[in-house]
Design a protein around this motif. Structure first.
Motif, PDB file in Angstrom:
ATOM      1  N   TYR A 286      55.952 143.184 -12.439  1.00  0.00           N
ATOM      2  CA  TYR A 286      57.320 143.724 -12.496  1.00  0.00           C
ATOM      3  C   TYR A 286      57.714 143.834 -13.952  1.00  0.00           C
ATOM      4  CZ  TYR A 286      57.796 143.106  -7.522  1.00  0.00           C
ATOM      5  OH  TYR A 286      57.625 143.227  -6.167  1.00  0.00           O
TER       6      TYR A 286
ATOM      7  N   GLY B 122      65.094 143.885  -8.907  1.00  0.00           N
ATOM      8  CA  GLY B 122      64.683 142.507  -9.093  1.00  0.00           C
ATOM      9  C   GLY B 122      65.828 141.591  -9.427  1.00  0.00           C
TER      10      GLY B 122
ATOM     11  N   GLY C 280      66.309 137.694 -11.010  1.00  0.00           N
ATOM     12  CA  GLY C 280      65.609 136.586 -11.647  1.00  0.00           C
ATOM     13  C   GLY C 280      66.551 135.844 -12.562  1.00  0.00           C
TER      14      GLY C 280
ATOM     15  N   GLN D 297      67.491 136.890 -15.382  1.00  0.00           N
ATOM     16  CA  GLN D 297      68.362 137.857 -16.043  1.00  0.00           C
ATOM     17  C   GLN D 297      69.682 137.946 -15.307  1.00  0.00           C
ATOM     18  OE1 GLN D 297      66.743 141.770 -15.937  1.00  0.00           O
ATOM     19  NE2 GLN D 297      68.013 142.552 -17.604  1.00  0.00           N
TER      20      GLN D 297
ATOM     21  N   LYS E 280      63.867 147.543 -11.729  1.00  0.00           N
ATOM     22  CA  LYS E 280      62.577 147.191 -12.295  1.00  0.00           C
ATOM     23  C   LYS E 280      61.545 148.202 -11.830  1.00  0.00           C
ATOM     24  CE  LYS E 280      64.155 143.385 -13.957  1.00  0.00           C
ATOM     25  NZ  LYS E 280      64.216 143.128 -15.393  1.00  0.00           N
TER      26      LYS E 280
ATOM     27  N   ASP F  78      62.195 140.417 -18.909  1.00  0.00           N
ATOM     28  CA  ASP F  78      60.954 141.128 -19.233  1.00  0.00           C
ATOM     29  C   ASP F  78      60.031 141.273 -18.042  1.00  0.00           C
ATOM     30  OD1 ASP F  78      61.595 141.652 -21.799  1.00  0.00           O
ATOM     31  OD2 ASP F  78      60.238 140.203 -22.700  1.00  0.00           O
TER      32      ASP F  78
ATOM     33  N   PHE G 111      51.901 138.841 -11.125  1.00  0.00           N
ATOM     34  CA  PHE G 111      51.298 138.012 -10.077  1.00  0.00           C
ATOM     35  C   PHE G 111      49.861 138.476  -9.859  1.00  0.00           C
ATOM     36  CE2 PHE G 111      55.851 138.449  -8.809  1.00  0.00           C
ATOM     37  CZ  PHE G 111      56.243 137.177  -9.221  1.00  0.00           C
TER      38      PHE G 111
ATOM     39  N   MET H 272      63.501 137.126  -6.788  1.00  0.00           N
ATOM     40  CA  MET H 272      62.864 137.959  -5.774  1.00  0.00           C
ATOM     41  C   MET H 272      62.852 139.410  -6.255  1.00  0.00           C
ATOM     42  SD  MET H 272      66.076 138.097  -3.219  1.00  0.00           S
ATOM     43  CE  MET H 272      66.516 136.460  -3.780  1.00  0.00           C
TER      44      MET H 272
ATOM     45  N   GLU I  67      59.868 140.697  -1.852  1.00  0.00           N
ATOM     46  CA  GLU I  67      58.652 140.055  -2.316  1.00  0.00           C
ATOM     47  C   GLU I  67      59.090 138.848  -3.124  1.00  0.00           C
ATOM     48  OE1 GLU I  67      54.871 142.621  -3.131  1.00  0.00           O
ATOM     49  OE2 GLU I  67      55.869 142.247  -5.025  1.00  0.00           O
ATOM     50  N   ILE I  68      58.637 137.668  -2.702  1.00  0.00           N
ATOM     51  CA  ILE I  68      59.100 136.441  -3.346  1.00  0.00           C
ATOM     52  C   ILE I  68      57.902 135.561  -3.650  1.00  0.00           C
ATOM     53  CG2 ILE I  68      60.719 134.515  -3.166  1.00  0.00           C
ATOM     54  CD1 ILE I  68      61.884 136.027  -0.700  1.00  0.00           C
ATOM     55  N   ALA I  69      57.715 135.266  -4.907  1.00  0.00           N
ATOM     56  CA  ALA I  69      56.652 134.344  -5.287  1.00  0.00           C
ATOM     57  C   ALA I  69      57.251 132.941  -5.378  1.00  0.00           C
ATOM     58  CB  ALA I  69      56.066 134.756  -6.637  1.00  0.00           C
TER      59      ALA I  69
ATOM     60  N   ARG J 255      54.810 134.715 -16.809  1.00  0.00           N
ATOM     61  CA  ARG J 255      56.117 135.188 -17.215  1.00  0.00           C
ATOM     62  C   ARG J 255      55.911 136.033 -18.477  1.00  0.00           C
ATOM     63  NH1 ARG J 255      60.849 132.849 -16.071  1.00  0.00           N
ATOM     64  NH2 ARG J 255      60.029 130.748 -15.849  1.00  0.00           N
TER      65      ARG J 255
ATOM     66  N   ARG K 227      57.854 137.336 -20.682  1.00  0.00           N
ATOM     67  CA  ARG K 227      58.644 137.000 -21.871  1.00  0.00           C
ATOM     68  C   ARG K 227      58.008 135.904 -22.709  1.00  0.00           C
ATOM     69  NH1 ARG K 227      62.858 133.207 -21.662  1.00  0.00           N
ATOM     70  NH2 ARG K 227      62.877 133.512 -19.409  1.00  0.00           N
TER      71      ARG K 227
ATOM     72  N   ILE L 139      56.877 130.683 -12.282  1.00  0.00           N
ATOM     73  CA  ILE L 139      57.375 131.301 -11.060  1.00  0.00           C
ATOM     74  C   ILE L 139      58.895 131.275 -10.954  1.00  0.00           C
ATOM     75  CG2 ILE L 139      57.713 129.863  -9.003  1.00  0.00           C
ATOM     76  CD1 ILE L 139      55.107 131.111  -7.962  1.00  0.00           C
TER      77      ILE L 139
HETATM   78  N1  LIG Z   1      59.510 134.401  -8.042  1.00  0.00           N
HETATM   79  C1  LIG Z   1      59.616 135.719  -8.069  1.00  0.00           C
HETATM   80  N2  LIG Z   1      59.271 136.441  -7.003  1.00  0.00           N
HETATM   81  C2  LIG Z   1      59.332 137.784  -7.012  1.00  0.00           C
HETATM   82  N3  LIG Z   1      59.756 138.502  -8.100  1.00  0.00           N
HETATM   83  C3  LIG Z   1      60.100 137.827  -9.207  1.00  0.00           C
HETATM   84  C4  LIG Z   1      60.063 136.422  -9.243  1.00  0.00           C
HETATM   85  N4  LIG Z   1      60.466 136.036 -10.467  1.00  0.00           N
HETATM   86  C5  LIG Z   1      60.754 137.159 -11.150  1.00  0.00           C
HETATM   87  N5  LIG Z   1      60.551 138.247 -10.415  1.00  0.00           N
HETATM   88  C6  LIG Z   1      60.733 139.634 -10.828  1.00  0.00           C
HETATM   89  O1  LIG Z   1      60.650 139.687 -12.256  1.00  0.00           O
HETATM   90  C7  LIG Z   1      61.860 140.222 -12.807  1.00  0.00           C
HETATM   91  C8  LIG Z   1      62.188 139.546 -14.115  1.00  0.00           C
HETATM   92  O2  LIG Z   1      62.485 138.187 -13.913  1.00  0.00           O
HETATM   93  P1  LIG Z   1      63.494 137.365 -14.855  1.00  0.00           P
HETATM   94  O3  LIG Z   1      63.527 135.970 -14.372  1.00  0.00           O
HETATM   95  O4  LIG Z   1      64.784 138.086 -14.962  1.00  0.00           O
HETATM   96  O5  LIG Z   1      62.832 137.472 -16.275  1.00  0.00           O
HETATM   97  P2  LIG Z   1      62.161 136.357 -17.172  1.00  0.00           P
HETATM   98  O6  LIG Z   1      60.989 135.904 -16.378  1.00  0.00           O
HETATM   99  O7  LIG Z   1      61.850 137.090 -18.433  1.00  0.00           O
HETATM  100  O8  LIG Z   1      63.190 135.306 -17.366  1.00  0.00           O
HETATM  101  C9  LIG Z   1      62.874 139.998 -11.726  1.00  0.00           C
HETATM  102  O9  LIG Z   1      63.912 140.940 -11.833  1.00  0.00           O
HETATM  103  C10 LIG Z   1      62.073 140.161 -10.459  1.00  0.00           C
HETATM  104  O10 LIG Z   1      61.907 141.550 -10.139  1.00  0.00           O
END
Ligand SMILES: Nc1ncnc2c1ncn2[C@@H]1O[C@H](COP(=O)(O)OP(=O)(O)O)[C@@H](O)[C@H]1O
Ligand SMILES: Nc1ncnc2c1ncn2[C@@H]1O[C@H](COP(=O)(O)OP(=O)(O)O)[C@@H](O)[C@H]1O
Ligand SMILES: Nc1ncnc2c1ncn2[C@@H]1O[C@H](COP(=O)(O)OP(=O)(O)O)[C@@H](O)[C@H]1O
Lengths: 113, 456, 456, 456, 113, 113
Positions: A7, A35, A37, A39, A58, A88, A92, F28, F62-64, F101, F103, F112
């Motif tokens: 993503y 998405g 998260g 953010q 995303k 960002d 997976f 998610m 989709e959720i990890a 991740r 970032r 995760i």
């Molecule tokens: N556990 C998760 N399961 C599914 N998608 C995820 C998960 N964590 C993050 N994402 C996806 O990744 C994008 C970015 O995650 P975010 O937490 O905002 O950024 P960062 O990891 O840079 O802090 C989310 O908007 C989502 O689409």
């Protein structure tokens, strides 16, 4: 074989594609996703009623690769998609059991590329 | 006499050319009523051009900025009418002896002039004071609307609105008064001829658009390693709706600029306007097909507008055949101009406003000097166009007009943009531009629920 | 006399029925000015119908072909006006003694006729030469536009444009001149009556549409194992915008065809036109609700147009009550025709052009022979309709006209399509059709960024 | 005299204020022709407002209900015209001595009145019987269209159509006849002044809209735990197109309500109408920017309409300056009303119909009593507005009119809705509402192929 | 249990669905996707500027099946989606650990069908 | 780690998101999907021709999650999405090998959340 799901921020699609190409990975599939998260979302308001939007736009990439390509691929994505700010994205990696090329019926490692 | 030279010329022309408009008929109540009705219908048609601009501009830009563009276009109509009521009308038609650079008739509107008893006495009994105001007022906002398209997708809303207020309230009417309000351009020996505004509307808007995009710089991602990247507009139906509505409105823009319902002149103007637009479509299609291999709809839409902008200055003084030539040349010019400005000059103008309104506005103004043929048409006693044996007099005046307007408008717009930029910032932040101005400036989306890739 | 029989009939009718239009009033300058203004407003309204067609047709087809459809519609306006200026006008209104099959007034436009001094003398002083040209010219492209909808989503752009040029430049004006240009149909004892073009515009387009879809064959995937499959249009708002704009334009199409601003006739035409459209909506809704169980918007939109097409021939000679009947029947016919043509005849016409323009165009032409009632209306001294005791004379003429136009138009369109198909190909390649003509023919998309399933 | 008090006042006003409209000129054939032409153009402009409503309403609601909304709007035009032909016209303009509560001129249309010989004799020779019918008939459907927006996204199609038939055929013309048909409101000493329908069109629609949404209840998911949730409209371009077209049509709605082409009055009405709309945009923008932090396009679109609705009653009797004030106040009111009705009263009105048409309709009607200034304008011999020293007479009449219409319309609409609800059900089932009325009521989709989240 | 992901040409969706139905597989989920593979893209141009489009429209199918159905499903897809030209698409097979039917809470093999 | 894919009725998205939040799962990704299952489609008709629509609108999540969260997540979704009528949807659980991740470059369980 691995299936890599990434993503990323929509505006990074071009540079990620470029980076993957440079890494020898030319095949992929892309879908539009929302998405949620770390953010923070933002507020919209419509006709005076506030609405918190925390499903952000995303791009979802799905890339099937042979095992030896997995790391390269992940690295290429991270390098190209990183801005260092929250949002960002994530990558997976999942096991991929089998792969078929519809046109030829080939399977496995041959089919992936 | 409100219109100075302009009006006198016109009156002279009528007297000579048609038996229809004899002195006392003019003042008949039936005549007033027909003429006035046509002017009002024209005003309504000019109004609908604002919708045309709104849909054209939003169609040629990205979905994430659509609310912003629509917002600007709605606001501009309001700004145009209100400032014109406050000071624009007085600046543009100051009355007096004419020949001025700057004059002012006074603030606000004048109830006495609008009174029914005054109707037959106002402007030769062709239309009322209120009609005069509303018809001219509908034009006023157009200049700012042209700018709006060029600076789209990156300009800060509040700054742009402020720019529009200043430009529409002051620059537009002052420049316009040089030709239409009896000012120095109209007072030249061979008077400057800009029938409905190739110069005073379109190029006035176009120069400001040029200044704006230069000050602003290109959209993010438009130029990459020195190469131009396409940023496709999000809705071709909206763009096409815009162009058709603009053409529709142009019947009032040009047709109403006759300032009466004179049968011959208005119908001639309909014919020249339509044929120029048709020719613009045909040649822009051919040019695009040749240059780009495949015919590009957005280019053909621009080509149609190019023909219309080109014919706006000469619509009442050229033959239908000349109109086809003028439109045809405009259609070629506009395609090449878009390519040149975008890829060579690297100036990012999302909707092609500079190519359409500025380049073709200049072309149309010059075309008067080349093709003017009132004697041939039977509507006047001189053929002033170079190609019709009229010598270079008209052409020289037209060039002087083009130059004077260029200088004034470009410089003043540039200065206003720079000053506003320094004070309050002209451009939105990068993050906002990426996410879209709809969310950044308005906190809402144009197409809620629709799945749209925003990778650009 | 430019309009031969047509014009004479009309003049006679006026003279009898209204005190308004006495011989010398006609020639008054005020009268000319009102009439001419109304004709020009009508021309502008007819123009906007091209936008109506553009949005209706793109709304009822798939998103992947939208650029192509818009492109065709923009081009057709250009083709229509330019060819009409070059030869169409001269072919359609050749002047002369009338009663001809084919006559030609000459190439291009005639500055002398357009001169102001000629204004009062031209066409009874109702409108100028320029008005005449622009009003008629706006009609010219309509026939080709009708074809455009039917052959959409599979026809090759260049071939279609060439077809349009030929059809609009030659077939349309020649056939039209039979009735409107004083030709043999107008010269019959009981003259053929097609007020604003159920036959000369709509069925002329409809026959070519039919020929086109027969030569082209259905879109890929439209018929599977002998069963018709629906291919839904991509935007109902665009389709609805189209129908409303068409109705809006029809006020000029029909209202302007009075060829003057005669108060009684123009207002009667407004009433009959609107009531027929309203009735077409009502009965198509009922029919669709009954036959399809749920009321289908696209059918009701077609029903509205059906009413309008049906009333186009008789609009000036029937009572409002008869107009409702004519529209109501058209609304039923069109729904059944769409179903029959699509599912039984297996002719693939994406927008229902043949049902609307051809079938209802024929119906409207016949309706004149059934409902014509000028005496009842007080606008003439005879009730010529079968149902009003006028005998079968009018009806027979109408049927002859329908037949002659059918033969000429269908055959000529069929031949032109076949010849062009042989020379340059009429249909795009399969891969292009699957991916969409927007990419194939124009290299661009209509809705950049939008996520759209293109599984059909 | 068909228009009772209304017409007499108007005639008096003309006689005093303009030399244009002297008794015998009125009856001149040229005058009739100009006036009639303008009225017909106005009718066409009012017609296009139905497209404006259709796009505005569909733009402000969700994509899954778009077919349904378009369907309602197309049907309503048909219902409006047909019922008006059958009985509405006879109920609204019953003739007779005036001062009535209920009177009826008879069923259907009257061929004799429409005959050409009658043209100069009908209504002072300003327009024909047919023009009268079509102009008024175009207004008729508007009231129901206003309701349509408010009850959108949950009302059962068949029930709504039946409601519309009843309301448009009976309630609308009866209430309208009180003021426009010479009824008791017009017959008061200081006659009720509702120039073009702030009360008789907009608030008549608005009250029924209010009754409808109260009976129906809010959309699923609109209020959650007592808090209002936004349900964003799916297409801001459609909404903007709607507002621009409504403004465009308003030139006919207000301009045509002069009931002649009187130069001063029609042009004054153009000016007041446009300035009020412009002011409504400006103040709603400011209000929205302050209250909501970011300027909300949908609010500004409503603000524009608010200004237009507000000026509809007083457009012909107020100065341009007063028009700006009236529009400005309307622009503020409408934003606050939307917020109040949605969040405090918890009445779910998806498009803000009650705020725009009801609240601002009432405001405009009252504004007549405050700002009426015909003497100041030179168009009459009295300034009747409270602020112009005219005392409270006019204001009181206006308030009585507002109250009487409120009572009649709200109660009757409420009763009709309740009865229909009991008999056939007013609201679609929950599952249908979730999936969308397009599939439930029509079995089709608006945007086939487009990927759209329907999470709401 | 397997999760089968297939990318096919959009216009093949109907026939693939039909083929799956014939093979006794009636459940699936479909999304819109863009794909990049061996298939060459095409050129668009907008306002005179050329643009290479190499993300082509594809349809993504996701089908959860019991192990014994996996092969049948893949075969059905290949048969129905193959045209023999580049761009026909790919099939990926992944291990599926668990499956729940939301309505009943059933799990595993019972839930899948 | 697990990757959980859930297909739910579109109108349940809000409440599922809420339920997940309550269960401590705040991340998610969501896409728009069309689904075909036991739920019967409906008939559309266009211009008189009948069309059976059996791909119904669904939302795909989709959720990890880390292993210990898997059960909680599934339960939360089931509770919030269930209406008891056909069409409520399915949940699929798949093994997830690795997670990055973008970032920060973090991997595994840390990445995760
Ligand atoms: N556990 C998760 N399961 C599914 N998608 C995820 C998960 N964590 C993050 N994402 C996806 O990744 C994008 C970015 O995650 P975010 O937490 O905002 O950024 P960062 O990891 O840079 O802090 C989310 O908007 C989502 O689409
Ligand atoms: N390795 C991969 N990872 C993800 N998606 C792939 C991969 N390879 C192919 N695809 C998908 O399959 C589609 C067809 O692939 P392509 O290589 O063009 O066809 P073919 O396999 O017939 O040569 C691509 O557009 C893409 O969506
Ligand atoms: N085997 C499967 N593979 C992929 N998606 C499935 C599968 N079974 C169900 N789905 C998805 O779940 C949705 C609901 O399934 P359905 O059978 O209608 O509901 P229920 O399980 O409640 O009977 C489907 O529309 C589809 O999107």
């Amino acid at each position: 074989m691995k299936l890599i799901i990434a993503y990323i921020q929509p505006q990074k699609l071009e540079s990620v594609k470029q980076a993957l190409d440079d890494a020898g990975v030319a095949k992929m599939s892309v879908t539009n996703a929302l998405g949620c998260g770390q953010q923070k979302g933002y507020h919209e308001s419509y006709r005076g009623v506030d609405m918190e939007v925390n499903l952000l736009k995303k791009v979802r990439m799905e890339i099937a690769v042979n095992d030896e390509f997995a790391e390269k691929t992940v690295k290429a994505i991270i390098d190209a998609a990183r801005t260092g700010t929250i949002g960002d994205g994530k990558i997976f990696v999942m096991p991929l059991e089998e792969c078929y090329r519809i046109r030829t019926g080939e399977t496995g490692q041959d089919a992936i590329g | 006499m409100k219109y100075g030279k302009w009006m006198l010329t016109l009156a002279a022309l009528m007297a000579v050319s048609t038996s229809v408009w004899a002195a006392d008929d003019t003042a008949s109540e039936e005549m007033l009523r027909v003429n006035n009705t046509w002017m009002l219908v024209s005003a309504a048609l000019v109004f609908i051009m604002h919708l045309g601009f709104a849909t054209l501009e939003s169609g040629l830009t990205r979905a994430k900025n659509t609310v912003n563009i629509l917002f600007k276009n709605v606001s501009i109509v309001s700004i145009g009418l209100l400032t014109y009521a406050i000071c624009g009308f007085g600046l543009m038609y100051p009355g007096g002896d004419g020949g001025h650079f700057l004059a002012f008739a006074g603030w606000g509107l004048d109830l006495a002039q609008g009174a029914p008893g005054n109707a037959l006495g106002y402007c030769g009994g062709n239309y009322t004071y209120w009609t005069d105001f509303i018809f001219q007022g509908m034009f006023a906002a157009t200049a700012a609307t042209i700018v709006s398209g060029a600076v789209a997708e990156r300009v800060k809303l509040s700054t742009f609105l402020l720019f529009s207020v200043i430009y529409v309230a002051i620059i537009y009417p002052i420049v316009g008064s040089w030709g239409w309000g009896g000012g120095w351009l109209a007072a030249r020996e061979v008077g400057f001829h800009d029938f409905a505004g190739s110069t005073f509307v379109h190029s006035v808007g176009g120069w400001a658009a040029l200044a704006g995009v230069i000050v602003l710089g290109p959209r993010l991602g438009k130029y990459f390693k020195g190469k131009s990247k396409p940023i496709p507009g999000h809705s071709m139906p909206l763009a096409a709706i815009g162009v058709f509505l603009l053409w529709f409105g142009w019947f009032g823009f040009n047709g109403g600029s006759v300032l009466s319902a004179d049968p011959t002149l208005v119908s001639l103007v309909f014919v020249t306007t339509s044929l120029a637009a048709a020719a613009g479509i045909a040649t822009s299609m051919a040019t695009s097909w040749i240059v780009q291999q495949k015919p590009d709809l957005s280019m053909v839409l621009n080509g149609c507008l190019a023909g219309l902008v080109g014919i706006t200055a000469p619509a009442d003084v050229v033959t239908p055949f000349a109109a086809i030539i003028i439109g045809a040349i405009a259609g070629v010019i506009v395609v090449l101009a878009v390519l040149f400005i975008d890829s060579k000059l690297k100036i990012d103008d999302p909707v092609g406003a500079t190519s359409v309104h500025l380049v073709c506005g200049v072309w149309g103004t010059i075309a008067v000097g080349l093709f003017s043929a009132q004697k041939t048409l039977g509507t006047g006693d001189q053929d002033l166009g170079l190609f019709y044996g009229g010598g270079a007099g008209q052409l020289i005046t037209q060039l002087i007009g083009v130059g004077a307007v260029a200088l004034t408008c470009f410089v003043s717009a540039f200065v206003i943009f720079k000053v506003l930029d320094a004070i309050m910032g002209l451009r939105v932040e990068e993050a906002e531009e990426l996410r879209g101005l709809d969310i950044g400036e308005h906190g809402m989306e144009s197409y809620a629920g629709f799945q749209i890739f925003t990778t650009q």
